[in-house]
Design a protein around this motif. Structure first.
Motif, PDB file in Angstrom:
ATOM      1  N   GLY A 171      23.304  15.978  28.564  1.00 54.70           N
ATOM      2  CA  GLY A 171      22.141  15.521  27.795  1.00 54.70           C
ATOM      3  C   GLY A 171      20.999  14.986  28.651  1.00 54.70           C
ATOM      4  N   VAL A 172      21.169  14.989  29.973  1.00 50.99           N
ATOM      5  CA  VAL A 172      20.104  14.502  30.867  1.00 50.99           C
ATOM      6  C   VAL A 172      19.351  15.719  31.396  1.00 50.99           C
ATOM      7  CG1 VAL A 172      19.612  13.216  32.986  1.00 50.99           C
ATOM      8  CG2 VAL A 172      21.490  12.486  31.495  1.00 50.99           C
ATOM      9  N   THR A 224      15.543  12.904  41.608  1.00 50.95           N
ATOM     10  CA  THR A 224      16.603  13.733  42.185  1.00 50.95           C
ATOM     11  C   THR A 224      17.920  13.262  41.554  1.00 50.95           C
ATOM     12  OG1 THR A 224      16.943  12.289  44.087  1.00 50.95           O
ATOM     13  CG2 THR A 224      15.313  14.021  44.331  1.00 50.95           C
ATOM     14  N   LEU A 225      18.516  14.173  40.774  1.00 50.78           N
ATOM     15  CA  LEU A 225      19.650  13.795  39.920  1.00 50.78           C
ATOM     16  C   LEU A 225      20.992  14.166  40.548  1.00 50.78           C
ATOM     17  CD1 LEU A 225      20.134  12.737  36.925  1.00 50.78           C
ATOM     18  CD2 LEU A 225      20.538  15.132  36.357  1.00 50.78           C
ATOM     19  N   ASN A 226      21.873  13.173  40.649  1.00 55.84           N
ATOM     20  CA  ASN A 226      23.257  13.471  41.042  1.00 55.84           C
ATOM     21  C   ASN A 226      24.201  12.948  39.951  1.00 55.84           C
ATOM     22  OD1 ASN A 226      23.520  10.704  41.457  1.00 55.84           O
ATOM     23  ND2 ASN A 226      23.254  10.846  43.655  1.00 55.84           N
ATOM     24  N   ALA A 227      25.510  13.139  40.181  1.00 56.97           N
ATOM     25  CA  ALA A 227      26.481  12.787  39.146  1.00 56.97           C
ATOM     26  C   ALA A 227      26.451  11.289  38.828  1.00 56.97           C
ATOM     27  CB  ALA A 227      27.873  13.205  39.614  1.00 56.97           C
ATOM     28  N   GLU A 228      26.376  10.483  39.874  1.00 63.22           N
ATOM     29  CA  GLU A 228      26.385   9.027  39.706  1.00 63.22           C
ATOM     30  C   GLU A 228      25.190   8.577  38.852  1.00 63.22           C
ATOM     31  OE1 GLU A 228      27.020   7.074  43.545  1.00 63.22           O
ATOM     32  OE2 GLU A 228      25.872   5.379  42.796  1.00 63.22           O
ATOM     33  N   MET A 229      24.056   9.202  39.136  1.00 62.87           N
ATOM     34  CA  MET A 229      22.833   8.829  38.420  1.00 62.87           C
ATOM     35  C   MET A 229      22.874   9.319  36.964  1.00 62.87           C
ATOM     36  SD  MET A 229      19.326   9.616  40.201  1.00 62.87           S
ATOM     37  CE  MET A 229      17.783   9.106  39.566  1.00 62.87           C
ATOM     38  N   THR A 230      23.511  10.474  36.748  1.00 63.92           N
ATOM     39  CA  THR A 230      23.640  10.994  35.381  1.00 63.92           C
ATOM     40  C   THR A 230      24.440   9.994  34.543  1.00 63.92           C
ATOM     41  OG1 THR A 230      23.675  13.224  36.279  1.00 63.92           O
ATOM     42  CG2 THR A 230      24.387  12.982  33.998  1.00 63.92           C
ATOM     43  N   PRO A 240      19.834   2.534  29.115  1.00 67.75           N
ATOM     44  CA  PRO A 240      18.768   3.202  28.347  1.00 67.75           C
ATOM     45  C   PRO A 240      17.422   3.231  29.070  1.00 67.75           C
ATOM     46  CG  PRO A 240      19.925   1.579  26.991  1.00 67.75           C
ATOM     47  CD  PRO A 240      20.441   1.416  28.393  1.00 67.75           C
ATOM     48  N   GLU A 241      17.155   2.194  29.876  1.00 69.27           N
ATOM     49  CA  GLU A 241      15.864   2.161  30.574  1.00 69.27           C
ATOM     50  C   GLU A 241      15.792   3.278  31.619  1.00 69.27           C
ATOM     51  OE1 GLU A 241      12.982  -1.055  32.735  1.00 69.27           O
ATOM     52  OE2 GLU A 241      15.093  -1.577  32.509  1.00 69.27           O
ATOM     53  N   LEU A 242      16.907   3.471  32.348  1.00 67.95           N
ATOM     54  CA  LEU A 242      16.961   4.560  33.327  1.00 67.95           C
ATOM     55  C   LEU A 242      16.933   5.906  32.600  1.00 67.95           C
ATOM     56  CD1 LEU A 242      17.312   5.676  36.206  1.00 67.95           C
ATOM     57  CD2 LEU A 242      19.787   5.444  35.912  1.00 67.95           C
ATOM     58  N   GLY A 243      17.702   6.018  31.505  1.00 69.89           N
ATOM     59  CA  GLY A 243      17.722   7.250  30.723  1.00 69.89           C
ATOM     60  C   GLY A 243      16.319   7.631  30.261  1.00 69.89           C
ATOM     61  N   ALA A 244      15.554   6.639  29.807  1.00 72.07           N
ATOM     62  CA  ALA A 244      14.193   6.912  29.314  1.00 72.07           C
ATOM     63  C   ALA A 244      13.289   7.335  30.463  1.00 72.07           C
ATOM     64  CB  ALA A 244      13.633   5.664  28.632  1.00 72.07           C
ATOM     65  N   ALA A 245      13.461   6.718  31.637  1.00 76.66           N
ATOM     66  CA  ALA A 245      12.618   7.078  32.793  1.00 76.66           C
ATOM     67  C   ALA A 245      12.894   8.525  33.204  1.00 76.66           C
ATOM     68  CB  ALA A 245      12.880   6.129  33.962  1.00 76.66           C
ATOM     69  N   ILE A 246      14.167   8.924  33.196  1.00 85.45           N
ATOM     70  CA  ILE A 246      14.489  10.306  33.592  1.00 85.45           C
ATOM     71  C   ILE A 246      14.003  11.282  32.519  1.00 85.45           C
ATOM     72  CG2 ILE A 246      16.336  11.924  34.197  1.00 85.45           C
ATOM     73  CD1 ILE A 246      17.910   9.562  35.335  1.00 85.45           C
ATOM     74  N   ALA A 247      14.156  10.886  31.254  1.00 88.13           N
ATOM     75  CA  ALA A 247      13.699  11.766  30.165  1.00 88.13           C
ATOM     76  C   ALA A 247      12.192  12.001  30.248  1.00 88.13           C
ATOM     77  CB  ALA A 247      14.077  11.159  28.815  1.00 88.13           C
ATOM     78  N   ALA A 248      11.468  10.999  30.722  1.00 89.21           N
ATOM     79  CA  ALA A 248      10.007  11.119  30.784  1.00 89.21           C
ATOM     80  C   ALA A 248       9.531  11.714  32.114  1.00 89.21           C
ATOM     81  CB  ALA A 248       9.378   9.732  30.595  1.00 89.21           C
ATOM     82  N   ALA A 249      10.446  11.919  33.069  1.00 87.58           N
ATOM     83  CA  ALA A 249      10.036  12.423  34.391  1.00 87.58           C
ATOM     84  C   ALA A 249       9.516  13.852  34.271  1.00 87.58           C
ATOM     85  CB  ALA A 249      11.209  12.363  35.365  1.00 87.58           C
ATOM     86  N   ASP A 250       8.684  14.248  35.232  1.00 84.86           N
ATOM     87  CA  ASP A 250       8.029  15.550  35.155  1.00 84.86           C
ATOM     88  C   ASP A 250       8.824  16.653  35.845  1.00 84.86           C
ATOM     89  OD1 ASP A 250       5.267  14.705  34.013  1.00 84.86           O
ATOM     90  OD2 ASP A 250       5.791  13.222  35.525  1.00 84.86           O
ATOM     91  N   ALA A 279      28.173  21.391  37.374  1.00 83.90           N
ATOM     92  CA  ALA A 279      28.036  21.315  35.909  1.00 83.90           C
ATOM     93  C   ALA A 279      27.075  22.392  35.408  1.00 83.90           C
ATOM     94  CB  ALA A 279      27.537  19.922  35.515  1.00 83.90           C
ATOM     95  N   LEU A 280      26.013  22.647  36.168  1.00 80.38           N
ATOM     96  CA  LEU A 280      25.061  23.695  35.764  1.00 80.38           C
ATOM     97  C   LEU A 280      25.717  25.071  35.840  1.00 80.38           C
ATOM     98  CD1 LEU A 280      21.754  22.477  37.465  1.00 80.38           C
ATOM     99  CD2 LEU A 280      22.205  22.629  35.011  1.00 80.38           C
TER     100      LEU A 280
END
Ligand code: UDP
Length: 244
Positions: A18-19, A44-50, A57-67, A79-80
């Motif tokens: 979902g990320v 830059t997304l890794n497993a730990e960050m996912t 939620p604050e981190l989740g929102a920042a990643i969701a809004a990232a470009d 996973a991909l």
């Protein structure tokens, strides 16, 4: 090209647990395209960050809004692949270095934020020596007192940098960038421990460990205190397998 690029990015976006994460042929070209489109936040997304994004939620929102969210880490690439996307692993430290080279060639103004005062002094000197023409317009170590931050942030905005590399650790660097980059034209990217590596203070895992996809083990040996955070890795694998 410029008008088309302003509407549709050339990379696709999919999800891991979902990320959001980008499927791009070349992450450097994607980043340069983003700069041309007016800049934005690169994660830059890794497993730990996912897993951290799912819990915070604050981190989740920042990643969701990232470009642009690039797959950094063997776990995310795996996973991909399970979902039919073949992507190469794009270590953030390598994209950040390539962007510094581009910045020097293109005359961009660069800002570095984060790491200890000693590391920041070392990394600034080293990068200027190693990358001819690099314009370091603004540097700021990451251990300022709380009262100092607002004034320093204002100075950074006024410097109007084209590229801002931020080493404040996860999740702070992502949430800080999300707040700071609004209305700014540059590329803003969280780089974790990259300044520690470039300054010579910490080592990256050797290539053979990287090929075996056990860079996490090297990191654990260098910093045993990370063990608790690393429990996120099996949790990530389990969550991906459970999703089928
Ligand atoms: N850092 C900082 N200020 C802080 C906490 C951390 O500047 O208050 C820096 C730290 O010195 C290091 C970088 O953040 O250079 C990244 O830390 P870490 O390796 O823990 O990154 P993560 O794995 O969390 O991305």
């Amino acid at each position: 090209m410029a008008t088309d690029a302003a509407e549709t990015p050339s990379w696709r976006v999919t999800q891991v647990l979902g990320v959001q994460v980008a499927v791009a042929d070349d992450v450097l070209l994607a980043a340069l395209e983003l700069k041309q489109r007016g800049g934005g936040q690169i994660v830059t997304l890794n497993a730990e960050m996912t897993m951290a994004a799912l819990a915070n939620p604050e981190l989740g929102a920042a990643i969701a809004a990232a470009d642009l969210v690039i797959p950094d880490g063997a776990g995310v690439v795996w996973a991909l692949k399970r979902r039919g996307y073949r992507v190469r692993r794009s270590p953030g430290i390598e994209l950040a270095r390539a962007l510094l080279e581009q910045a020097a060639q293109r005359g961009w103004r660069v800002a570095l934020v984060g790491a200890s005062p000693e590391v920041m002094a070392l990394v600034s000197t080293r990068l200027c020596a190693e990358i001819p023409g690099l314009n370091l317009a603004f540097t700021l170590h990451g251990y300022q007192s709380p009262e100092q931050w607002p004034g320093l942030e204002q100075q950074l905005r006024q410097a109007q940098p084209d590229l801002v590399l931020v080493a404040l650790g996860v999740p702070r660097q992502e949430t800080w960038i999300q707040r700071m980059h609004q209305g700014q034209p540059g590329l803003w990217m969280g780089v974790g421990g990259s300044f520690d590596v470039w300054s010579g203070t910490k080592q990256r895992a050797p290539q053979w460990m990287s090929r075996l996809q056990i860079e996490w083990l090297y990191r654990l040996i260098q910093e045993p205190s990370r063990w608790r955070r690393m429990l996120a890795l099996p949790e990530f694998a389990w969550a991906v397998l459970r999703r089928g």
